[in-house]
Write an enzyme that holds these catalytic residues in place. Structure first.
Site: not given
Ligand code: NAD
Length: 290
Positions: A73, A133, A109, A159, A157, A22
């Site tokens: 979380k 997403g 976030d 399925k 999203n 981190s």
């Molecule tokens: P998560 O595991 O909670 O959710 C994953 C999401 O991605 C789901 O909607 C899932 O259906 C989708 N997904 C995964 N593989 C897929 C594919 N091949 N095709 C289509 N959809 C797919 O993850 P999260 O914590 O929401 O993180 C998602 C992204 O956002 C990551 O890259 C993470 O690093 C980034 N993120 C960024 C910030 C920021 O502050 N910029 C904060 C949190 C997360």
């Protein structure tokens, strides 16, 4: 650092696992020093089953506030005394302030996402949005955008196990913020996706697609949907510029931003909740995010 620590130094920290990678301790400790605050920030590796014990320990030790990362979380949202509207709707906390022995849970976030857009000249108020997403980042973005006055949010999203989460988010926003129109569609329905993008001001990728090792992919293959006035934003920050953002820029979108600004501003929002002060974001960006 050792010269700065005193008997009165206020303690802040991050809990979750893994936390060794981190950047938060460096970002917060630098910001405490720059703003003249006698505080220190550490990262503690806490597995899900130890969350409650860890939170109780932090209370006993007089910790002033903490950030929460995966997998703790949701559990922390159940343990706090009060939740912000965003944390309540999202069902997860990433920032907790401890005051007079009471725990106040927040989720910054989505605040980071909205602020990042504002820094790029875009206000979500009144906007129609398509958000791909339904995980943690997407839910935070959808909820905060609805709280900040977005007119319409179309959630797409695939399925998978996250789809039901999108439906839950839709139901919660409809209940608390009925003025915001929310619909959920399967990502596999490309025709509907294109129609909703055409009817949107803002298009967001908040899936893992675009993040390493999926960095050669974008969920929008037909780049003709990228019209110049479409605002494009990615939550993914690794790489800083995803294929999605690159192709939007190449197609002429005037605003196409990656997720690094969202990351910076969610930290700044947490810093403000912790201290009531502004994080020196320009320096923090230069030192830790570039
Ligand atoms: P998560 O595991 O909670 O959710 C994953 C999401 O991605 C789901 O909607 C899932 O259906 C989708 N997904 C995964 N593989 C897929 C594919 N091949 N095709 C289509 N959809 C797919 O993850 P999260 O914590 O929401 O993180 C998602 C992204 O956002 C990551 O890259 C993470 O690093 C980034 N993120 C960024 C910030 C920021 O502050 N910029 C904060 C949190 C997360």
């Amino acid at each position: 650092m050792e010269k700065r620590i005193t008997g009165r130094t206020g303690m802040f920290c991050l809990i979750g696992t893994p936390v060794g990678h981190s950047g938060s301790p460096a970002m917060y400790n630098y910001s405490f020093a720059q703003t003249g605050l006698d505080h220190a920030y550490l990262a503690y590796d806490v597995p899900l089953e130890k969350t409650e014990e860890a939170v109780n320990a932090l209370k006993v030790l007089g910790c002033k506030g903490f950030n929460v990362t995966m997998p703790c979380k949701t559990k922390v949202a159940e343990l706090v005394d009060e939740l912000s509207d965003a944390a309540k709707l999202i069902g997860a906390c990433n920032t907790v302030v401890i005051k007079d022995g009471k725990l106040y849970g927040n989720n910054t976030d989505g605040m980071g996402f909205v602020r990042n857009l504002r820094e790029n000249g875009v206000d979500v108020k009144g906007k129609r949005m398509t958000v791909m997403g339904a995980g943690g980042a997407a839910t935070a973005i959808q909820v905060q955008s609805a709280l900040d006055g977005a007119a319409k949010i179309s959630i797409f999203n695939r399925k998978d196990e996250f789809y039901a989460n999108a439906e839950r988010t839709m139901a919660k926003i409809k209940e608390m913020l009925p003025e915001c129109e929310v619909n959920v569609y399967p990502l596999e329905d490309t025709e509907k996706l294109h129609a909703e993008i055409a009817d949107s001001d803002i298009l967001v990728n908040a899936t893992k697609v675009g993040m390493k090792p999926l960095d050669d992919q974008s969920l929008v293959e037909d780049t003709s949907v990228f019209r110049p006035d479409l605002i494009v934003a990615d939550a993914v920050y690794n790489p800083k510029e995803t294929k999605f953002v690159q192709s939007a820029k190449a197609a002429g979108c005037k605003v196409a931003v990656g997720g690094i600004g969202m990351l910076l501003w969610q930290g700044a929002a947490a810093f403000h909740l912790f201290t009531g002060k502004d994080m020196p974001t320009d320096e923090v960006y230069e030192l830790f995010f570039k």
